[in-house]
Design a protein around this motif. Structure first.
Motif, PDB file in Angstrom:
ATOM      1  N   ASP A  65     -18.244 -24.469   8.981  1.00  0.00           N
ATOM      2  CA  ASP A  65     -18.411 -23.599   7.819  1.00  0.00           C
ATOM      3  C   ASP A  65     -19.890 -23.619   7.469  1.00  0.00           C
ATOM      4  OD1 ASP A  65     -18.550 -22.854   4.992  1.00  0.00           O
ATOM      5  OD2 ASP A  65     -16.389 -23.192   4.882  1.00  0.00           O
ATOM      6  N   ASN A 108     -23.485 -14.720  -0.590  1.00  0.00           N
ATOM      7  CA  ASN A 108     -22.591 -14.009  -1.504  1.00  0.00           C
ATOM      8  C   ASN A 108     -22.879 -12.512  -1.489  1.00  0.00           C
ATOM      9  OD1 ASN A 108     -21.402 -16.488  -2.419  1.00  0.00           O
ATOM     10  ND2 ASN A 108     -23.328 -16.853  -3.502  1.00  0.00           N
ATOM     11  N   HIS A 141     -29.301 -21.046   1.334  1.00  0.00           N
ATOM     12  CA  HIS A 141     -28.520 -20.345   2.356  1.00  0.00           C
ATOM     13  C   HIS A 141     -29.268 -20.326   3.689  1.00  0.00           C
ATOM     14  CE1 HIS A 141     -26.561 -18.248  -1.232  1.00  0.00           C
ATOM     15  NE2 HIS A 141     -25.562 -18.862  -0.609  1.00  0.00           N
ATOM     16  N   TYR A 185     -12.944 -21.054  -6.836  1.00  0.00           N
ATOM     17  CA  TYR A 185     -13.570 -21.624  -5.652  1.00  0.00           C
ATOM     18  C   TYR A 185     -12.751 -22.771  -5.043  1.00  0.00           C
ATOM     19  CZ  TYR A 185     -17.823 -23.085  -3.093  1.00  0.00           C
ATOM     20  OH  TYR A 185     -18.746 -23.404  -2.141  1.00  0.00           O
ATOM     21  N   ASP A 210     -10.983 -22.954  -1.284  1.00  0.00           N
ATOM     22  CA  ASP A 210     -11.377 -24.008  -0.350  1.00  0.00           C
ATOM     23  C   ASP A 210     -10.181 -24.860   0.086  1.00  0.00           C
ATOM     24  OD1 ASP A 210     -13.838 -24.014   0.849  1.00  0.00           O
ATOM     25  OD2 ASP A 210     -14.883 -24.708  -0.944  1.00  0.00           O
TER      26      ASP A 210
HETATM   27  N1  ARG Z   1     -20.809 -18.962  -1.177  1.00  0.00           N
HETATM   28  C1  ARG Z   1     -21.096 -20.309  -1.597  1.00  0.00           C
HETATM   29  C2  ARG Z   1     -22.497 -20.368  -2.235  1.00  0.00           C
HETATM   30  O1  ARG Z   1     -23.281 -19.458  -2.078  1.00  0.00           O
HETATM   31  C3  ARG Z   1     -21.081 -21.297  -0.454  1.00  0.00           C
HETATM   32  C4  ARG Z   1     -19.746 -21.453   0.219  1.00  0.00           C
HETATM   33  C5  ARG Z   1     -19.705 -22.640   1.105  1.00  0.00           C
HETATM   34  N2  ARG Z   1     -18.456 -22.795   1.829  1.00  0.00           N
HETATM   35  C6  ARG Z   1     -17.309 -23.223   1.306  1.00  0.00           C
HETATM   36  N3  ARG Z   1     -16.270 -23.314   2.099  1.00  0.00           N
HETATM   37  N4  ARG Z   1     -17.202 -23.599   0.075  1.00  0.00           N
HETATM   38  O2  ARG Z   1     -22.815 -21.360  -2.883  1.00  0.00           O
END
Ligand code: ARG
Length: 568
Positions: free
Chosen positions: A110, A115, A124, A306, A310
């Motif tokens: 992962d 986003n 990122h 979230y 997950d």
């Molecule tokens: N989209 C989230 C962010 O920008 C990170 C996601 C990471 N992956 C996960 N499986 N939680 O912080």
């Protein structure tokens, strides 16, 4: 290669139960390697360390491999390999270059996970770069890697974003901002939401329609995600990472499972209602004044967050992907979140004990002021601007170093060097430590930098160009006479162990450090040992040594995901 020999000696000297003891062998300044087996063993056996060392040496078979081992200090065993053996090992390498093919494991990774409708930030960038290096390395070791780009593509802001897309028009220049400057699009949507109550009402209604699966709303959402995908893909293409649309496994892909996730946790007695929200309380997670910290899996408004998605990632990766090992390459501050999710998943039975989960923690990237990197005006950085600046700086470095090259050639090298520099800086420090983003240092041709390694490889390529032979043709058996040749050869033989280490411990910085050392060994060799001017036999052997060095540098840079310019 020495480990097994030591283990055999330990078994013979002290019995079979010692045949898999760790002899702790390290490179040493006093010999090639030093084994530190005797000290721990002596304690266990109640004997003198030096006596134990002597018994090990008595049974140690190093015929044809090393000179007679020596015992030093309190009971270290020093081993000096014979140059003939090193040379033969090196000559015998095939195109795996000493890297083993391991028993295949299924390993979802992962990483990246930006986003929708938001700028990617340096965090990122780092998970993308580190994740990609791990993925490349694990695949090279023979594993079945499943890239999982868990993009943020769901949640309450989408009502507002969809309404804004409608307001500006799907084909408008404003909509194109999603591809080029997503934060400006997001900011405009937010402004409308905050300033116009009628818009805010429409946005709220839109979220409900989105969750209910209204086809028109879903089409608009799709459009939004699609434009964002174009933005992500521009960044990925510039970075040269291996992620494609096929690797997208965003939050929205788990929508249909979230209600069931909650039901199962409730049925298992793990989730309870607290202030209208459905929560999991776990032992050992307490906040201020010992108050238990909940993992909220359904908010009081009925929405999921979230944590719930997950939990769904774990269940999917174990049950559907049949994982042996699961990696989450995510910011260090998310450790608490992940631990709570994993503990919950273990309790309810979605994460069996024999499946290993690892949080590859990503540390912060800081500005010169040691705060999270931002623009001079204090705004969040546009990642594409940052990458373009790196390329421009690299162009200056290349222009200065190689004014003799055609401008077109220099223009082609600059992105390889600039992006290589940025990626290497992300990889060369331990992934969980912070570092200060400093473009001047990153693009420098000296020091532990990407461009230094790219330059080292390009220099070897130019030796072969001058010799007018291809590195693949340089396969003469290698002989080692000079100390610098021997040191380089020894370093080359360590490559396989280093790659295994990166795969086991998930530490790309170890490979960076190794390649940097290797390049320095090569420099010393090249200074002290003429290659093209040497007599024909020596010349052929040294060219073969250059060819192995180039192959290892190239393979190493490939595993890190760093481009290799033909010339520099
Ligand atoms: N989209 C989230 C962010 O920008 C990170 C996601 C990471 N992956 C996960 N499986 N939680 O912080």
């Amino acid at each position: 290669m020495l480990t097994e020999r030591f283990q055999r000696a330990l078994g013979k000297a002290f019995g079979d139960e010692y045949a898999d003891a760790d002899p702790v062998i390290r490179p040493s300044q006093f010999a090639d390697f030093q084994a530190n087996a005797a000290l721990a063993l002596a304690k266990k056996l109640g004997e003198k360390p030096r006596d134990v060392a002597e018994r090990i040496v008595e049974h140690l078979d190093l015929d044809g491999v090393a000179e007679a081992p020596e015992i030093s200090g309190p009971g270290f065993v020093n081993v000096r390999l014979t140059s003939a053996w090193i040379a033969a090992e090196l000559t015998g390498l095939d195109d795996r270059l000493g890297v083993p093919t391991q028993d295949r494991q299924v390993i979802p990774v992962d990483y990246s996970a930006p986003n929708v409708a938001k700028e990617m930030h340096v965090g990122h960038l780092r998970t993308t770069v580190v994740g990609d290096a791990l993925v490349r390395t694990l695949e090279h070791l023979g594993h079945d890697v499943v890239r999982q780009n868990h993009v943020g593509d769901w949640g309450t802001p989408f009502g507002m974003l969809i309404e804004h897309l409608l307001a500006v028009g799907e084909d408008s220049p404003e909509a194109q901002l999603l591809v080029t400057d997503p934060n400006t699009f997001y900011g405009a949507a937010r402004e409308e939401f905050d300033g116009d109550p009628a818009f805010a009402d429409r946005a709220r209604t839109r979220v409900v329609a989105l969750q209910a699966g209204d086809p028109d709303t879903l089409r608009l959402w799709d459009e939004l995600v699609d434009l964002s995908k174009q933005y992500f893909n521009r960044i990925y293409a510039t970075l040269g990472v291996t992620l494609t649309d096929a690797d997208l496994a965003g939050e929205s892909t788990y929508n249909a499972e979230l209600a069931q996730i909650c039901d199962e946790l409730e049925a298992a007695g793990l989730a309870t209602m607290s202030d209208g929200a459905l929560c999991v309380f776990l032992d050992g997670y307490t906040g201020r004044e010992g108050k238990p910290v909940p993992l909220i899996i359904r908010k009081s408004d009925g929405g999921y967050g979230y944590a719930t998605t997950d939990l769904a990632t774990i269940r999917h990766r174990v049950r559907d992907l049949r994982s042996d090992r699961i990696l989450y390459v995510i910011g260090a501050p998310q450790a608490l979140h992940l631990n709570m999710v994993w503990d919950t998943a273990r309790k309810v039975g979605w994460l069996p004990d024999d499946v290993e989960v690892v949080h590859v923690q990503i540390g912060n990237v800081l500005g010169a002021d040691r705060k999270i990197l931002r623009t001079r005006a204090g705004n969040p950085l546009k990642l594409m601007d940052l990458l373009e600046e790196a390329i421009a700086r690299a162009r200056e470095v290349v222009d200065e170093a190689r004014p003799d090259l055609d401008p077109g050639v220099r223009a082609a090298i600059a992105p390889q060097v600039g992006i290589g520099a940025v990626k290497y800086a992300d990889l060369a420090v331990a992934h969980d430590s912070e570092y200060v983003f400093d473009l001047d240092r990153m693009v420098s041709l000296t020091g532990n930098t990407g461009p230094y390694l790219q330059y080292a490889a390009a220099r070897i390529r130019s030796i072969f160009r001058t010799a007018a032979i291809s590195p693949d043709g340089a396969t003469t058996p290698i002989t080692l006479t000079e100390p610098a040749e021997r040191a380089l050869a020894l370093a080359l033989l360590e490559f396989g162990d280093v790659v295994v280490h990166v795969g086991d411990r998930l530490e790309p910085h170890r490979l960076c450090g190794y390649l940097f050392d290797l390049a320095q060994h090569f420099s010393a060799f090249y200074e002290q040992c003429p290659v093209l001017k040497a007599d024909s036999e020596v010349r052929a052997s040294r060219l073969a040594l250059c060819a192995v060095t180039l192959a290892v540098l190239d393979q190493g840079l490939d595993l890190l995901g760093i481009a290799r310019p033909e010339q520099m």
